[in-house]
Design a protein around this motif. Structure first.
Motif, mmCIF file in Angstrom:
data_model
loop_
_atom_site.group_PDB
_atom_site.id
_atom_site.type_symbol
_atom_site.label_atom_id
_atom_site.label_comp_id
_atom_site.label_asym_id
_atom_site.label_seq_id
_atom_site.Cartn_x
_atom_site.Cartn_y
_atom_site.Cartn_z
ATOM 1 N N ASP A 57 0.851 -1.189 -0.119
ATOM 2 C CA ASP A 57 -0.060 0.079 0.175
ATOM 3 C C ASP A 57 1.020 1.229 0.095
ATOM 4 O O ASP A 57 1.767 1.474 0.714
ATOM 5 C CB ASP A 57 -0.769 0.044 1.146
ATOM 6 C CG ASP A 57 -2.078 0.795 1.010
ATOM 7 O OD1 ASP A 57 -1.903 2.064 0.894
ATOM 8 O OD2 ASP A 57 -3.246 0.354 1.381
ATOM 9 N N MET A 58 0.565 2.239 -0.859
ATOM 10 C CA MET A 58 1.205 3.325 -0.921
ATOM 11 C C MET A 58 1.187 4.329 0.121
ATOM 12 O O MET A 58 2.151 5.171 0.397
ATOM 13 C CB MET A 58 0.800 4.278 -2.118
ATOM 14 C CG MET A 58 1.150 3.614 -3.383
ATOM 15 S SD MET A 58 2.828 3.334 -3.834
ATOM 16 C CE MET A 58 3.430 4.841 -4.089
ATOM 17 N N ALA A 59 0.168 3.897 1.211
ATOM 18 C CA ALA A 59 0.324 4.707 2.391
ATOM 19 C C ALA A 59 0.794 3.939 3.558
ATOM 20 O O ALA A 59 0.714 4.596 4.865
ATOM 21 C CB ALA A 59 -1.392 5.140 2.731
ATOM 22 N N ASP A 60 1.532 2.828 3.188
ATOM 23 C CA ASP A 60 2.180 1.859 4.431
ATOM 24 C C ASP A 60 3.642 1.786 4.163
ATOM 25 O O ASP A 60 3.963 0.926 3.165
ATOM 26 C CB ASP A 60 1.384 0.769 4.293
ATOM 27 C CG ASP A 60 1.888 -0.334 5.562
ATOM 28 O OD1 ASP A 60 3.041 0.055 6.445
ATOM 29 O OD2 ASP A 60 1.752 -1.582 5.303
ATOM 30 N N SER A 63 5.150 -1.972 4.098
ATOM 31 C CA SER A 63 4.732 -2.599 3.080
ATOM 32 C C SER A 63 5.796 -2.510 1.840
ATOM 33 O O SER A 63 5.978 -3.288 1.067
ATOM 34 C CB SER A 63 3.244 -2.769 2.739
ATOM 35 O OG SER A 63 2.933 -1.534 2.051
ATOM 36 N N LEU A 64 5.931 -1.315 1.639
ATOM 37 C CA LEU A 64 6.827 -0.699 0.407
ATOM 38 C C LEU A 64 8.153 -1.426 0.619
ATOM 39 O O LEU A 64 8.694 -1.997 -0.668
ATOM 40 C CB LEU A 64 6.480 0.726 0.175
ATOM 41 C CG LEU A 64 5.361 1.420 -0.112
ATOM 42 C CD1 LEU A 64 5.349 2.780 -0.304
ATOM 43 C CD2 LEU A 64 4.712 0.523 -1.329
ATOM 44 N N ILE A 65 8.719 -1.114 1.775
ATOM 45 C CA ILE A 65 10.238 -1.688 1.986
ATOM 46 C C ILE A 65 10.199 -3.058 1.594
ATOM 47 O O ILE A 65 10.958 -3.755 0.992
ATOM 48 C CB ILE A 65 10.371 -1.334 3.513
ATOM 49 C CG1 ILE A 65 10.895 0.172 3.576
ATOM 50 C CG2 ILE A 65 11.713 -2.002 3.655
ATOM 51 C CD1 ILE A 65 10.922 0.743 5.022
ATOM 52 N N GLY A 100 0.839 12.005 -3.261
ATOM 53 C CA GLY A 100 1.833 12.868 -2.864
ATOM 54 C C GLY A 100 2.930 11.811 -1.934
ATOM 55 O O GLY A 100 4.003 11.592 -2.470
ATOM 56 N N LEU A 101 2.405 11.751 -0.844
ATOM 57 C CA LEU A 101 3.438 11.277 0.008
ATOM 58 C C LEU A 101 3.852 9.707 -0.211
ATOM 59 O O LEU A 101 4.987 9.270 -0.036
ATOM 60 C CB LEU A 101 2.956 11.179 1.519
ATOM 61 C CG LEU A 101 2.801 12.719 2.307
ATOM 62 C CD1 LEU A 101 1.954 12.566 3.543
ATOM 63 C CD2 LEU A 101 4.357 12.956 2.591
ATOM 64 N N GLY A 102 2.830 9.144 -1.148
ATOM 65 C CA GLY A 102 3.328 7.836 -1.469
ATOM 66 C C GLY A 102 4.430 7.797 -2.249
ATOM 67 O O GLY A 102 5.323 6.611 -2.167
ATOM 68 N N VAL A 103 4.872 8.762 -3.078
ATOM 69 C CA VAL A 103 6.184 8.911 -3.756
ATOM 70 C C VAL A 103 7.468 9.049 -2.927
ATOM 71 O O VAL A 103 8.307 8.225 -3.006
ATOM 72 C CB VAL A 103 6.204 10.197 -4.873
ATOM 73 C CG1 VAL A 103 7.431 10.029 -5.643
ATOM 74 C CG2 VAL A 103 4.818 10.117 -5.422
ATOM 75 N N ALA A 104 7.248 9.769 -2.078
ATOM 76 C CA ALA A 104 8.245 9.863 -1.059
ATOM 77 C C ALA A 104 8.635 8.446 -0.261
ATOM 78 O O ALA A 104 9.802 8.079 0.032
ATOM 79 C CB ALA A 104 8.228 11.013 0.116
ATOM 80 N N LEU A 106 7.836 5.478 -1.280
ATOM 81 C CA LEU A 106 8.569 4.228 -2.389
ATOM 82 C C LEU A 106 10.065 4.672 -2.610
ATOM 83 O O LEU A 106 10.737 3.920 -2.674
ATOM 84 C CB LEU A 106 7.703 4.605 -3.687
ATOM 85 C CG LEU A 106 8.123 3.427 -4.829
ATOM 86 C CD1 LEU A 106 7.953 1.778 -4.049
ATOM 87 C CD2 LEU A 106 6.978 3.569 -5.825
ATOM 88 N N LEU A 107 10.428 5.968 -2.711
ATOM 89 C CA LEU A 107 11.711 6.451 -2.844
ATOM 90 C C LEU A 107 12.438 6.126 -1.712
ATOM 91 O O LEU A 107 13.832 5.357 -1.753
ATOM 92 C CB LEU A 107 11.970 7.916 -3.107
ATOM 93 C CG LEU A 107 11.469 8.448 -4.568
ATOM 94 C CD1 LEU A 107 11.163 9.944 -4.632
ATOM 95 C CD2 LEU A 107 12.534 8.201 -5.545
ATOM 96 N N GLU A 108 11.879 6.407 -0.587
ATOM 97 C CA GLU A 108 12.655 6.142 0.628
ATOM 98 C C GLU A 108 12.662 4.480 0.608
ATOM 99 O O GLU A 108 13.900 3.933 1.460
ATOM 100 C CB GLU A 108 11.743 6.455 1.970
ATOM 101 C CG GLU A 108 12.577 6.538 3.243
ATOM 102 C CD GLU A 108 13.683 7.351 3.090
ATOM 103 O OE1 GLU A 108 14.664 6.983 4.123
ATOM 104 O OE2 GLU A 108 14.134 7.911 2.356
#
Length: 342
Positions: A57-60, A63-65, A100-104, A106-108
């Motif tokens: 989820d782009m808000a979690d 989960s992205l890591i 917006g914040l989802g991009v940060a 994912l990059l992180e």
């Protein structure tokens, strides 16, 4: 060595076309899907057995890591977003968080995993909004006119920031409107093509729309995902406007769409104030000369071809659904005699 790609938003219009393109190029394709009880995989049904889906989820952040660690991608394409401009007015916080914040996040996730992955950010022409010049290029100032546009501006600049701060290979594609038969029903182009098809089949008698004078630079999604891939094949990362350089009104879209079905749009289109936005973007037209020169990219499908393609697809889709319903009724327990009703 086989390249690996992670696509967020793989179940969407762009994600499905991009996944098909990368598979043809021999990639191992991973797709991020949200943790929901019903994942809509209709657009990727034909390639489900060829791709790897990872829940996230782009808000979690965690989960992205995990998704990045699991897929170990050479290339990451961030296409996930709350992407409907109209809905961003009723869901501004959610739109800002995901788009917006989802991009940060994912990059992180890429940075903390210490991966040397190339990153594509899906920026948008909606960032220009109340544009100060026409056509718009990579140097045109942003003036977004919706919560969606504002969120996209944050996503765009955080991508630039990670490129400049950490030396990451990060590209942003400032894509102007791009459509296809896979476009969601909430978008005006698909609303029109589906509306025409329903009128053609006698299911509806009118089509209600908002601002017919709004002008957009419309291209074909299948052409635009190729530009995404090309950006990540360059020696150095950069940002590019992707557009046709032509502008057409919603009215023109209607005219061609109804004409494709042998109908007169004036007899069926009704203006409905409910579909007018609090702040309208009247004109968007892109200058993609940088991409055409550096990426050797150009659109292949014309505006008229795109509109006709979408209308024909929806006419065919409704015809198939009608046949399936007829078959289902013929084989129903009551009609077939297997079930007796007193």
């Amino acid at each position: 060595m086989t390249k690996r790609a992670l696509i967020t938003g793989i179940t969407g219009q762009d994600g499905s076309y991009l996944a098909e393109l990368l598979l043809k190029k021999g990639y191992d394709v991973y797709g991020l899907v949200r943790r929901t009880s019903n994942i809509n995989t209709s657009r990727i049904e034909n390639i489900l057995d060829k791709i790897n889906l990872i829940q996230g989820d782009m808000a979690d952040q965690s989960s992205l890591i995990s998704a990045v660690k699991q897929s170990q991608p050479d290339e990451v394409y961030n296409l996930a977003a709350q992407s409907f401009v109209g809905s961003s007015w009723s869901q501004p916080i959610f739109t800002g968080d995901v788009t917006g914040l989802g991009v940060a996040r994912l990059l992180e996730a890429i940075r903390v995993n210490e991966l040397n992955a190339k990153f594509y950010q899906a920026s948008s022409s909606e960032m220009f909004g109340k544009a100060v010049e026409t056509p718009q290029n990579e140097k045109t100032p942003f003036h977004p006119r919706s919560p969606y546009g504002v969120a996209k501006v944050y996503g765009h600049w955080i991508a630039v920031n990670y490129r400049e701060s950490y030396g990451m290979f990060v590209c942003s594609g400032i894509l102007f409107n791009h459509e296809s038969p896979r476009r969601g029903m909430e978008f005006v182009t698909r609303k029109i093509s589906n509306g025409v098809a329903r009128i053609y089949h006698g299911l509806d008698s009118e089509l209600r729309l908002g601002n017919l004078d709004a002008k957009r630079d419309w291209g074909y999604a299948g052409d635009y995902v190729e530009a995404m891939w090309l950006m990540l094949q360059q020696k150095t990362p950069d940002d590019y406007v992707i557009a046709t350089g032509e502008t057409h009104t919603v009215r023109e879209f209607c005219e061609i769409a109804f004409e494709a079905a042998g109908l007169d749009w004036k007899k069926y289109v009704k203006i409905d104030p409910r579909f007018l936005r609090p702040a309208e973007v009247e004109l968007l037209m892109g200058d993609s000369s940088k991409a055409r020169k550096a990426l050797k990219w150009k659109p292949r499908v014309s505006f008229k071809e795109l509109v006709r393609m979408m209308v024909q697809s929806d006419i065919d889709l409704l015809a198939r659904e009608s046949r399936q319903k007829a078959v289902a009724q013929d084989y129903s327990p009551v009609k077939s005699g297997r079930l007796k009703v007193n």
